[in-house]
Design a protein around this motif. Structure first.
Motif, short mmCIF file in Angstrom:
data_model
loop_
_atom_site.label_atom_id
_atom_site.label_comp_id
_atom_site.label_asym_id
_atom_site.label_seq_id
_atom_site.Cartn_x
_atom_site.Cartn_y
_atom_site.Cartn_z
N MET A 104 8.52 7.11 -13.45
CA MET A 104 7.86 6.29 -12.44
C MET A 104 7.64 7.06 -11.15
N SER A 105 7.54 8.36 -11.19
CA SER A 105 7.40 9.13 -9.96
C SER A 105 5.97 9.62 -9.77
N GLU A 106 5.05 8.68 -9.67
CA GLU A 106 3.66 9.02 -9.36
C GLU A 106 3.55 9.34 -7.88
N GLU A 107 2.60 10.20 -7.56
CA GLU A 107 2.35 10.51 -6.15
C GLU A 107 1.81 9.26 -5.45
N VAL A 108 2.29 9.03 -4.24
CA VAL A 108 1.81 7.92 -3.43
C VAL A 108 1.12 8.51 -2.21
N ASP A 109 -0.02 7.97 -1.89
CA ASP A 109 -0.76 8.42 -0.72
C ASP A 109 0.08 8.14 0.52
N VAL A 110 0.30 9.16 1.32
CA VAL A 110 1.10 9.02 2.53
C VAL A 110 0.49 7.98 3.46
N MET A 111 -0.81 7.89 3.48
CA MET A 111 -1.47 6.89 4.34
C MET A 111 -1.11 5.46 3.91
N ASP A 112 -0.96 5.25 2.60
CA ASP A 112 -0.52 3.94 2.12
C ASP A 112 0.88 3.64 2.62
N ALA A 113 1.75 4.64 2.56
CA ALA A 113 3.13 4.47 3.05
C ALA A 113 3.12 4.18 4.55
N THR A 114 2.26 4.87 5.28
CA THR A 114 2.16 4.66 6.73
C THR A 114 1.71 3.24 7.03
N ARG A 115 0.70 2.78 6.33
CA ARG A 115 0.19 1.42 6.56
C ARG A 115 1.25 0.37 6.25
N LEU A 116 1.99 0.57 5.16
CA LEU A 116 3.05 -0.37 4.81
C LEU A 116 4.15 -0.35 5.86
N ARG A 117 4.59 0.84 6.28
CA ARG A 117 5.64 0.93 7.30
C ARG A 117 5.20 0.25 8.59
#
Length: 142
Positions: free
Chosen positions: A1-14
């Protein structure tokens, strides 16, 4: 389950989670407790009796950083301190009935704000939020 996640998605969620957190803090009752003091009460409610070292470890701060908050909570009667029977040098900290009531009131006020805000969402938006609850819990445990 270790797919790459777009850092921008993580930023928006945070950023979204932080905005909701800030709003929830703004809707706390006026009881003059600091966020650190409320964090201690919440920790004791969730995990039960603890030593100051355990509280500091879970909050990721030094024991000395909690001293003022612990003293204030003790003065207000929101916590109790007892000597650890297995090691008389340590104190066991617990939530008092008064502390439990203050914490419950704080939660009720913030939950009422959140329920009111959620009422402004569509049924679909509320459904999406509720689907995200267990996923956010998994993130918090990571």
């Amino acid at each position: 389950m270790s797919e790459e996640v777009d850092v921008m998605d993580a930023t928006r969620l945070r950023e979204a989670m932080m905005s909701v957190t800030r709003q929830a803090r703004r809707h706390r009752p006026a009881h003059a407790l600091t966020l650190s003091q409320m964090t201690i009460l919440g920790d004791l409610d969730r995990h039960g009796t603890a030593t100051i070292a355990e509280l500091a470890d879970r909050s990721q701060v030094r024991v000395q950083s909690l001293t003022l908050s612990m003293n204030r909570l003790d003065e207000l009667g929101f916590i109790t301190r007892t000597t650890d029977p297995s090691d008389r040098r340590r104190q066991l900290i617990d939530l008092s009935d008064t502390g439990r009531k203050v914490l419950a009131g704080d939660r009720v006020t913030r939950d009422a704000w959140l329920a009111s805000a959620m009422a402004e969402l569509t049924d679909t938006e509320r459904g999406v939020l509720m689907l995200a609850v267990p996923v956010l819990g998994k993130l918090a445990d990571f």
